[in-house]
Scaffold this motif. Structure first.
Motif, PDB file in Angstrom:
ATOM      1  N   GLN A 216       0.835  -1.182   0.000  1.00  0.00           N
ATOM      2  CA  GLN A 216       0.000   0.000   0.000  1.00  0.00           C
ATOM      3  C   GLN A 216       0.878   1.244   0.000  1.00  0.00           C
ATOM      4  OE1 GLN A 216      -1.565  -0.923   4.201  1.00  0.00           O
ATOM      5  NE2 GLN A 216      -1.522   1.327   4.192  1.00  0.00           N
ATOM      6  N   GLY A 217       0.245   2.434  -0.049  1.00  0.00           N
ATOM      7  CA  GLY A 217       1.001   3.673   0.022  1.00  0.00           C
ATOM      8  C   GLY A 217       1.569   3.908   1.413  1.00  0.00           C
ATOM      9  N   ASP A 218       2.516   4.831   1.502  1.00  0.00           N
ATOM     10  CA  ASP A 218       3.195   5.065   2.783  1.00  0.00           C
ATOM     11  C   ASP A 218       2.548   6.168   3.611  1.00  0.00           C
ATOM     12  OD1 ASP A 218       3.955   7.262   1.293  1.00  0.00           O
ATOM     13  OD2 ASP A 218       6.086   7.112   1.747  1.00  0.00           O
ATOM     14  N   ARG A 219       1.418   6.703   3.166  1.00  0.00           N
ATOM     15  CA  ARG A 219       0.662   7.639   3.983  1.00  0.00           C
ATOM     16  C   ARG A 219      -0.371   6.855   4.784  1.00  0.00           C
ATOM     17  NH1 ARG A 219       3.586  12.038   4.770  1.00  0.00           N
ATOM     18  NH2 ARG A 219       3.777  13.387   2.959  1.00  0.00           N
ATOM     19  N   LEU A 220      -0.230   6.858   6.085  1.00  0.00           N
ATOM     20  CA  LEU A 220      -1.086   6.037   6.917  1.00  0.00           C
ATOM     21  C   LEU A 220      -2.139   6.841   7.668  1.00  0.00           C
ATOM     22  CD1 LEU A 220       1.551   3.533   8.341  1.00  0.00           C
ATOM     23  CD2 LEU A 220       0.278   3.481   6.199  1.00  0.00           C
ATOM     24  N   GLU A 221      -2.234   8.150   7.362  1.00  0.00           N
ATOM     25  CA  GLU A 221      -3.297   8.937   7.967  1.00  0.00           C
ATOM     26  C   GLU A 221      -4.644   8.433   7.472  1.00  0.00           C
ATOM     27  OE1 GLU A 221       0.391  11.472   7.518  1.00  0.00           O
ATOM     28  OE2 GLU A 221      -0.776  10.174   6.221  1.00  0.00           O
ATOM     29  N   SER A 222      -5.669   8.629   8.283  1.00  0.00           N
ATOM     30  CA  SER A 222      -6.985   8.052   7.993  1.00  0.00           C
ATOM     31  C   SER A 222      -7.540   8.505   6.646  1.00  0.00           C
ATOM     32  CB  SER A 222      -7.968   8.394   9.116  1.00  0.00           C
ATOM     33  OG  SER A 222      -8.090   9.799   9.267  1.00  0.00           O
ATOM     34  N   GLU A 223      -7.220   9.748   6.228  1.00  0.00           N
ATOM     35  CA  GLU A 223      -7.780  10.235   4.973  1.00  0.00           C
ATOM     36  C   GLU A 223      -7.185   9.539   3.750  1.00  0.00           C
ATOM     37  OE1 GLU A 223      -4.918  13.636   6.322  1.00  0.00           O
ATOM     38  OE2 GLU A 223      -6.127  12.058   7.242  1.00  0.00           O
ATOM     39  N   TYR A 224      -6.091   8.766   3.945  1.00  0.00           N
ATOM     40  CA  TYR A 224      -5.481   8.042   2.835  1.00  0.00           C
ATOM     41  C   TYR A 224      -5.884   6.562   2.826  1.00  0.00           C
ATOM     42  CZ  TYR A 224      -2.409  12.035   2.004  1.00  0.00           C
ATOM     43  OH  TYR A 224      -1.919  13.279   1.719  1.00  0.00           O
ATOM     44  N   ALA A 225      -6.722   6.136   3.758  1.00  0.00           N
ATOM     45  CA  ALA A 225      -7.018   4.710   3.912  1.00  0.00           C
ATOM     46  C   ALA A 225      -7.600   4.087   2.651  1.00  0.00           C
ATOM     47  CB  ALA A 225      -7.955   4.505   5.099  1.00  0.00           C
ATOM     48  N   ASP A 226      -8.402   4.837   1.899  1.00  0.00           N
ATOM     49  CA  ASP A 226      -9.040   4.304   0.690  1.00  0.00           C
ATOM     50  C   ASP A 226      -8.752   5.178  -0.521  1.00  0.00           C
ATOM     51  OD1 ASP A 226     -10.416   2.142   2.045  1.00  0.00           O
ATOM     52  OD2 ASP A 226     -11.670   3.690   2.943  1.00  0.00           O
ATOM     53  N   GLU A 227      -7.602   5.802  -0.545  1.00  0.00           N
ATOM     54  CA  GLU A 227      -7.256   6.735  -1.616  1.00  0.00           C
ATOM     55  C   GLU A 227      -6.471   6.023  -2.714  1.00  0.00           C
ATOM     56  OE1 GLU A 227      -7.188  10.375  -3.594  1.00  0.00           O
ATOM     57  OE2 GLU A 227      -8.254   9.838  -1.760  1.00  0.00           O
ATOM     58  N   PRO A 228      -7.014   5.874  -3.938  1.00  0.00           N
ATOM     59  CA  PRO A 228      -6.274   5.226  -5.026  1.00  0.00           C
ATOM     60  C   PRO A 228      -5.106   6.102  -5.507  1.00  0.00           C
ATOM     61  CG  PRO A 228      -8.641   5.357  -5.482  1.00  0.00           C
ATOM     62  CD  PRO A 228      -8.369   6.273  -4.340  1.00  0.00           C
ATOM     63  N   GLY A 229      -4.211   5.481  -6.266  1.00  0.00           N
ATOM     64  CA  GLY A 229      -3.154   6.229  -6.956  1.00  0.00           C
ATOM     65  C   GLY A 229      -2.024   6.707  -6.084  1.00  0.00           C
ATOM     66  N   GLN A 230      -1.813   6.109  -4.910  1.00  0.00           N
ATOM     67  CA  GLN A 230      -0.749   6.575  -4.021  1.00  0.00           C
ATOM     68  C   GLN A 230       0.627   6.055  -4.424  1.00  0.00           C
ATOM     69  OE1 GLN A 230      -1.616   6.277   0.248  1.00  0.00           O
ATOM     70  NE2 GLN A 230      -3.769   5.995  -0.252  1.00  0.00           N
ATOM     71  N   TRP A 231       0.685   5.026  -5.249  1.00  0.00           N
ATOM     72  CA  TRP A 231       1.951   4.474  -5.732  1.00  0.00           C
ATOM     73  C   TRP A 231       1.722   3.888  -7.113  1.00  0.00           C
ATOM     74  CZ3 TRP A 231       2.038  -1.035  -6.103  1.00  0.00           C
ATOM     75  CH2 TRP A 231       0.972  -1.673  -5.472  1.00  0.00           C
ATOM     76  N   ASN A 232       2.766   3.444  -7.780  1.00  0.00           N
ATOM     77  CA  ASN A 232       2.607   3.007  -9.168  1.00  0.00           C
ATOM     78  C   ASN A 232       2.152   1.552  -9.284  1.00  0.00           C
ATOM     79  OD1 ASN A 232       2.713   4.978 -11.112  1.00  0.00           O
ATOM     80  ND2 ASN A 232       4.931   5.013 -11.245  1.00  0.00           N
ATOM     81  N   TYR A 233       3.087   0.586  -9.181  1.00  0.00           N
ATOM     82  CA  TYR A 233       2.693  -0.801  -9.423  1.00  0.00           C
ATOM     83  C   TYR A 233       3.805  -1.754  -9.015  1.00  0.00           C
ATOM     84  CZ  TYR A 233       4.881   0.964 -13.746  1.00  0.00           C
ATOM     85  OH  TYR A 233       5.684   1.625 -14.649  1.00  0.00           O
ATOM     86  N   ILE A 234       3.423  -3.022  -8.908  1.00  0.00           N
ATOM     87  CA  ILE A 234       4.378  -4.130  -8.868  1.00  0.00           C
ATOM     88  C   ILE A 234       4.589  -4.544 -10.315  1.00  0.00           C
ATOM     89  CG2 ILE A 234       4.803  -6.476  -8.068  1.00  0.00           C
ATOM     90  CD1 ILE A 234       2.730  -5.888  -5.817  1.00  0.00           C
ATOM     91  N   TRP A 235       5.827  -4.473 -10.779  1.00  0.00           N
ATOM     92  CA  TRP A 235       6.110  -4.731 -12.188  1.00  0.00           C
ATOM     93  C   TRP A 235       6.930  -6.011 -12.332  1.00  0.00           C
ATOM     94  CZ3 TRP A 235       9.947  -1.506 -15.622  1.00  0.00           C
ATOM     95  CH2 TRP A 235       9.840  -1.934 -16.954  1.00  0.00           C
ATOM     96  N   LEU A 236       6.319  -7.027 -12.917  1.00  0.00           N
ATOM     97  CA  LEU A 236       7.021  -8.258 -13.273  1.00  0.00           C
ATOM     98  C   LEU A 236       7.430  -8.090 -14.726  1.00  0.00           C
ATOM     99  CD1 LEU A 236       4.486 -10.685 -11.554  1.00  0.00           C
ATOM    100  CD2 LEU A 236       6.504  -9.555 -10.569  1.00  0.00           C
ATOM    101  N   SER A 237       8.639  -7.620 -14.927  1.00  0.00           N
ATOM    102  CA  SER A 237       9.055  -7.135 -16.239  1.00  0.00           C
ATOM    103  C   SER A 237       9.301  -8.291 -17.198  1.00  0.00           C
ATOM    104  CB  SER A 237      10.303  -6.259 -16.116  1.00  0.00           C
ATOM    105  OG  SER A 237      11.407  -7.007 -15.654  1.00  0.00           O
ATOM    106  N   THR A 238       9.552  -7.936 -18.449  1.00  0.00           N
ATOM    107  CA  THR A 238       9.714  -8.913 -19.513  1.00  0.00           C
ATOM    108  C   THR A 238      10.717  -9.995 -19.137  1.00  0.00           C
ATOM    109  OG1 THR A 238       9.194  -7.244 -21.163  1.00  0.00           O
ATOM    110  CG2 THR A 238      10.375  -9.196 -21.931  1.00  0.00           C
ATOM    111  N   GLN A 239      10.264 -11.238 -19.222  1.00  0.00           N
ATOM    112  CA  GLN A 239      11.069 -12.429 -18.991  1.00  0.00           C
ATOM    113  C   GLN A 239      11.476 -12.628 -17.537  1.00  0.00           C
ATOM    114  OE1 GLN A 239      14.253 -12.871 -21.849  1.00  0.00           O
ATOM    115  NE2 GLN A 239      12.833 -12.880 -23.581  1.00  0.00           N
TER     116      GLN A 239
END
Length: 471
Positions: A216-239
């Motif tokens: 999850q994102g590293d903002r743990l304040e209550s207003e961020y509990a259900d906030e999308p877009g806080q980080w990018n992704y887990i990337w399992l890159s080519t091969q």
């Protein structure tokens, strides 16, 4: 006469602008505050918090002079304040006119403490007016963590649950190396953060029932509990190879897992994902590009675009999965599930990839759109391109023709799964759900326990979806 009127107006305005409320010097004059305590949830060491604010009111008719505003711990405080637009540790001589107010802003930063346990940080902002002393309490919980700043990880690392891992920028598993995460591992990603597996490397997320690995994102304040877009992704890159995600919770990013091209000679999926929840994604939950993904007991919900996209061909098999998209932060036009076997290189020039297999058994694909299933096969391919798919014992929301038994076997179309609370990412089903007892017995036996770790084969037939109904 015009000049005379002009001068009179200027004179009145200047006198009004210079007029000052008389000071209230009565020792009983008190300030009021919009809150008596400012609380910060867990803050990671070296990473600052979100900014909090409160208002200071003068309820009297006369102005008051706040002779002193200061942090009680002075220069040693972990907190920072901004008074009336000025950052400070200590200030004074602040005049608040009668029946007026001002803002005070507060944030906090925690110094590393080399401790695995959270610690309570306390301070206060002290106000002195006419000899009266008042204060607003400041509380924060600080947590030390392992920090990964734009780095390649050590080869064959193992992450445990002793303290959190915070990714700032990117953290990459080097070529040919393995990263293992044990039950209870907590991974927090800063804004735009990425965890990536390089080619020929492997990510193994090995959570457990009741003790998942969390991302999850590293903002743990209550207003961020259900906030999308806080980080990018887990990337399992080519091969990247033999990636495993088991018993995980992945939330509040842009894309939960982005899985790229599979090693052609690999006997195993690029990603085997099981017993995992993905939700609150600003783009997609699970996105594959010419890859091989297998999934059991996966629940994906609340994504601005797709819950699952199997794009540019490849292959996949999903058993007992629930994909329910009730995203309501903005308008959503893309369906829950996309199957696709082509992409555009440049204007009018396409590339085509075989979708050799896309099988869905005992699954739920549902949402409020009229069509939640996109079968995107480009008919203009220059030669034979595979587009093979099968849905068996699935609940599907769609307006496409599902009469073909080669592709749709014993499916229920547009029959409600009746999720418990889909807008809060609870895809458990109710007793009247069309998914109840609808699953294929053979498939149920292969995935014998559900996403709540309940026995799927305890009654006459398994339920479709990731969750077995519990009375």
């Amino acid at each position: 006469m015009r000049y005379f009127i002009f001068l009179v107006v200027i004179l009145i305005a200047s006198q009004t602008g210079c007029r000052k409320d008389p000071l209230d010097e009565d020792p009983s004059a008190m300030l009021e505050f919009s809150t008596d305590t400012i609380v910060f949830d867990t803050v990671f060491t070296t990473i600052g918090s979100a900014t909090r604010q409160f208002k200071v009111y003068n309820r009297g008719r006369k102005a008051v002079n706040i002779t002193s505003i200061k942090l009680a711990n002075g220069n040693s405080s972990n907190f920072h304040i901004n008074v009336d637009g000025v950052p400070t540790i200590s200030t004074g001589g602040i005049i608040i006119r009668g029946e007026d107010s001002m803002y005070v802003f507060v944030d906090v930063q925690v110094d590393p403490n080399n401790s695995n346990s959270p610690l309570m940080i306390e301070d206060s902002i002290q106000f002195e007016t006419n000899g009266n002393r008042q204060h607003v309490v400041l509380n924060a919980v600080g947590q030390d963590a392992y920090f990964h700043y734009n780095t390649y990880l050590n080869c064959n690392e193992t992450w445990t649950n002793d303290k959190p891992h915070v990714i700032y920028g990117f953290a990459v598993i080097p070529q040919g190396c393995l990263l293992t995460m044990l039950p209870g591992t907590r991974v927090y990603l800063h804004k735009n953060g990425i965890l990536a597996a390089d080619s020929s490397s492997t990510l193994r997320v090995l959570g457990a029932a009741g003790n998942p690995v969390t991302f999850q994102g590293d903002r743990l304040e209550s207003e961020y509990a259900d906030e999308p877009g806080q980080w990018n992704y887990i990337w399992l890159s080519t091969q990247s190879v033999n990636n495993v995600i088991d018993w995980a919770v992945i939330k509040n990013g842009n894309v939960g897992v982005l899985c790229d091209s599979t090693v052609a000679s690999s006997p195993n999926p690029a990603l085997k994902i099981t017993n995992t929840r993905i939700f609150n994604m600003a783009l997609a939950g699970l996105y594959g590009r010419t890859t091989w993904i297998d999934g059991d007991n996966v629940a994906i919900s609340d994504c601005a675009d797709y819950c699952v996209a199997i794009a540019y061909g490849g292959r996949c098999t999903f058993r007992h999965c629930s994909f329910g998209n009730y995203w309501d932060i903005s308008s959503r036009t893309n369906p829950v599930l996309l199957l696709n076997n082509w992409y555009e290189i440049t204007d009018g020039v396409n590339n085509y990839r075989d979708l050799t297999q896309a099988n869905f058994y005992n699954c739920i694909i549902y949402g409020p759109l009229e069509n939640e299933l996109a079968l995107d096969s480009n008919v203009n391919a220059p030669g034979p391109i595979q587009f093979n798919y099968l849905f068996k014992n699935c609940l599907i929301k769609t307006n496409i023709n599902t009469s073909s038994t080669a592709h749709f076997q014993n499916c229920r179309i547009n029959q409600e799964p009746i999720f418990h609370d889909p807008r809060n990412n609870d895809l458990n089903i109710s007793i009247t759900s069309a998914a109840k007892d609808f699953g294929d017995l053979v498939i149920g036996g292969l995935v014998a326990r559900d996403l709540n770790n309940n026995d799927r084969m305890s009654d006459t037939a398994p339920d479709s979806g990731a969750y077995e109904y519990q009375p």
